[in-house]
Enzyme design. Structure first.
Site, mmCIF file in Angstrom:
data_model
loop_
_atom_site.group_PDB
_atom_site.id
_atom_site.type_symbol
_atom_site.label_atom_id
_atom_site.label_comp_id
_atom_site.label_asym_id
_atom_site.label_seq_id
_atom_site.Cartn_x
_atom_site.Cartn_y
_atom_site.Cartn_z
ATOM 1 N N HIS A 92 0.796 -1.235 0.000
ATOM 2 C CA HIS A 92 0.000 0.000 0.000
ATOM 3 C C HIS A 92 0.827 1.284 0.000
ATOM 4 O O HIS A 92 0.561 2.222 0.761
ATOM 5 C CB HIS A 92 -0.969 -0.008 1.192
ATOM 6 C CG HIS A 92 -2.026 -1.077 1.100
ATOM 7 N ND1 HIS A 92 -2.479 -1.587 -0.091
ATOM 8 C CD2 HIS A 92 -2.743 -1.729 2.067
ATOM 9 C CE1 HIS A 92 -3.411 -2.495 0.136
ATOM 10 N NE2 HIS A 92 -3.591 -2.616 1.442
ATOM 11 N N HIS A 163 -9.781 2.003 0.614
ATOM 12 C CA HIS A 163 -9.720 0.797 1.453
ATOM 13 C C HIS A 163 -10.868 0.744 2.460
ATOM 14 O O HIS A 163 -10.676 0.339 3.625
ATOM 15 C CB HIS A 163 -8.369 0.737 2.172
ATOM 16 C CG HIS A 163 -7.909 -0.649 2.454
ATOM 17 N ND1 HIS A 163 -8.585 -1.503 3.290
ATOM 18 C CD2 HIS A 163 -6.845 -1.355 2.000
ATOM 19 C CE1 HIS A 163 -7.941 -2.652 3.351
ATOM 20 N NE2 HIS A 163 -6.881 -2.593 2.577
ATOM 21 N N ASP A 234 -8.316 -13.033 0.455
ATOM 22 C CA ASP A 234 -7.392 -11.891 0.347
ATOM 23 C C ASP A 234 -6.732 -12.020 -1.023
ATOM 24 O O ASP A 234 -5.522 -12.224 -1.140
ATOM 25 C CB ASP A 234 -6.362 -11.922 1.494
ATOM 26 C CG ASP A 234 -5.636 -10.595 1.635
ATOM 27 O OD1 ASP A 234 -5.923 -9.676 0.846
ATOM 28 O OD2 ASP A 234 -4.773 -10.478 2.524
ATOM 29 N N GLU A 295 -11.484 -3.669 -3.058
ATOM 30 C CA GLU A 295 -10.550 -2.623 -3.486
ATOM 31 C C GLU A 295 -10.273 -2.731 -4.982
ATOM 32 O O GLU A 295 -9.653 -3.693 -5.435
ATOM 33 C CB GLU A 295 -9.227 -2.781 -2.732
ATOM 34 C CG GLU A 295 -9.363 -2.911 -1.236
ATOM 35 C CD GLU A 295 -8.187 -3.667 -0.639
ATOM 36 O OE1 GLU A 295 -7.033 -3.365 -0.968
ATOM 37 O OE2 GLU A 295 -8.423 -4.594 0.147
HETATM 38 C C1 GAL Z 1 -5.457 -5.450 2.079
HETATM 39 C C2 GAL Z 1 -4.489 -6.559 1.826
HETATM 40 C C3 GAL Z 1 -4.402 -7.376 3.096
HETATM 41 C C4 GAL Z 1 -4.024 -6.523 4.281
HETATM 42 C C5 GAL Z 1 -4.923 -5.299 4.321
HETATM 43 C C6 GAL Z 1 -4.484 -4.297 5.358
HETATM 44 O O1 GAL Z 1 -5.598 -4.668 0.936
HETATM 45 O O2 GAL Z 1 -4.921 -7.343 0.752
HETATM 46 O O3 GAL Z 1 -3.479 -8.428 2.936
HETATM 47 O O4 GAL Z 1 -2.677 -6.143 4.170
HETATM 48 O O5 GAL Z 1 -4.960 -4.644 3.110
HETATM 49 O O6 GAL Z 1 -4.541 -4.803 6.630
#
Ligand code: GAL
Length: 333
Positions: A92, A163, A234, A295
């Site tokens: 991210h 998110h 995920d 997302e």
């Molecule tokens: C998501 C990601 C997860 C985790 C989350 C944040 O976008 O796919 O693995 O990192 O963000 O906690």
């Protein structure tokens, strides 16, 4: 000096959303359901708590959403070393991603707000100064439309997303496991235990990752070998662009349905597998699976996989990055 602010937008149907220039974050989404207000977004009690949690609640993610393996990319035969913030990988956008920046409020009206961020050349290791705007619009047909725009001074990968975690039963209900989810995607991306794609795109046909028909999220959630690796869903799904909507989420009481449409090629489905200990709005903490994030984005680690069947994730100086994602709510009174 800009200060943190909270902005409220409302529409003719009595729906209200709240946003902040901290991380260009979507804080709240209240729907009128049977004469009552239903908060369908996970969130914290105060902006200070948003700044302390690490679940990226409602935040704008950039410069590059999701993971980049070994925090390394190559552009025109030059290696760029990005800030790693999850082991050796980048997640991210790095240590100080766009979710941790104070954005400027460029314009604001009753049903629309635009946030602006200038990400300097070299920010988190990425080349080029990136000029980014994110606009949230609340329409009278209960859509939250998020418009992402960016320009750069040097070639750089750009992958902006939001998110938000949804719980359409209301965020005070325990989890989203009894929601139904449909995702219009024929392929998904298997990943290793670090969330890094390791096998290339796989067909969902005949596979328990198939979400083309509405599926109860609890169904064999942790019995699937693929989902055991990640503790739940995920995974990125490559969207079927012949379909009008990307995904549909239905609350367990069937009173709220949310449709997702997007110009992006893929959708990361994340069932909040590591949400526990995230502060909630009520002096307590969320548990795992309390919300689901849908997302919209390029596939994870795309800078290192130019062969994948999607538009390039690299933005050139002469181009404009322009994408939108809309979340539309239907209320069954
Ligand atoms: C998501 C990601 C997860 C985790 C989350 C944040 O976008 O796919 O693995 O990192 O963000 O906690």
């Amino acid at each position: 000096m800009p200060i943190t602010q909270i902005i409220e937008l409302s529409n003719k149907q009595g729906m209200q959303i709240k946003l902040s220039n901290w991380g260009a974050t979507w804080l709240s989404c209240e729907l009128p359901v049977n004469g009552q207000t239903r908060e369908v977004l996970l969130g914290c009690r105060s902006l200070e708590q948003y700044q302390q949690q690490d679940a990226y609640l409602g935040a704008t993610i950039g410069r590059y959403a999701n993971r980049i393996a070994n925090a390394t990319i190559n552009i025109d035969n030059k290696q760029y070393y990005l800030t790693a913030n999850q082991g050796v990988n980048q997640l991210h956008g790095g240590k100080l991603g766009f979710d941790k920046q104070l954005w400027l409020i460029q314009s604001c009206s009753d049903q629309q707000v635009t946030f602006l961020l200038i990400s300097p050349d070299g920010d988190q290791g990425f080349p080029g100064e990136l000029n980014v705007t994110v606009t949230y619009k609340l329409t009278d047909d209960n859509q939250v439309i998020i418009l992402f725009n960016a320009t750069t001074t040097k070639t750089t990968p750009v992958n902006l997303t939001n998110h938000a975690y949804f719980n359409l039963d209301g965020e005070i209900s325990k989890d989203i496991l009894n929601h139904k989810l449909k995702v219009n995607a024929n392929y998904y991306l298997p990943v290793n235990a670090n969330g890094i794609p390791n096998k290339g795109l796989a067909s969902v046909a005949m596979h328990d990752m198939d979400l083309r028909q509405p599926k109860l999220l609890s169904e064999k959630l942790l019995e699937s070998a693929e989902r055991q690796i990640t503790g739940g869903y995920d995974h990125a799904y490559l969207l079927d662009k012949t379909k009008a909507i990307a995904a549909q989420l239905i609350s367990s009481d069937k009173k709220v349905t949310m449709n997702v449409t997007t110009t992006k090629p893929s959708l990361q489905i994340y069932t909040g597998n590591f949400l526990q200990h995230t502060p909630n709005r009520h002096n307590g903490e969320y548990g795992n699976f309390a919300g689901i994030a849908l997302e919209s984005q390029f596939l994870p680690d795309s800078p290192n996989h130019p062969d994948w069947p999607q538009p390039s994730c690299f933005l050139q100086p002469e181009q404009i990055y322009e994408h939108y994602t809309a979340y539309q709510f239907f209320i069954n009174q």
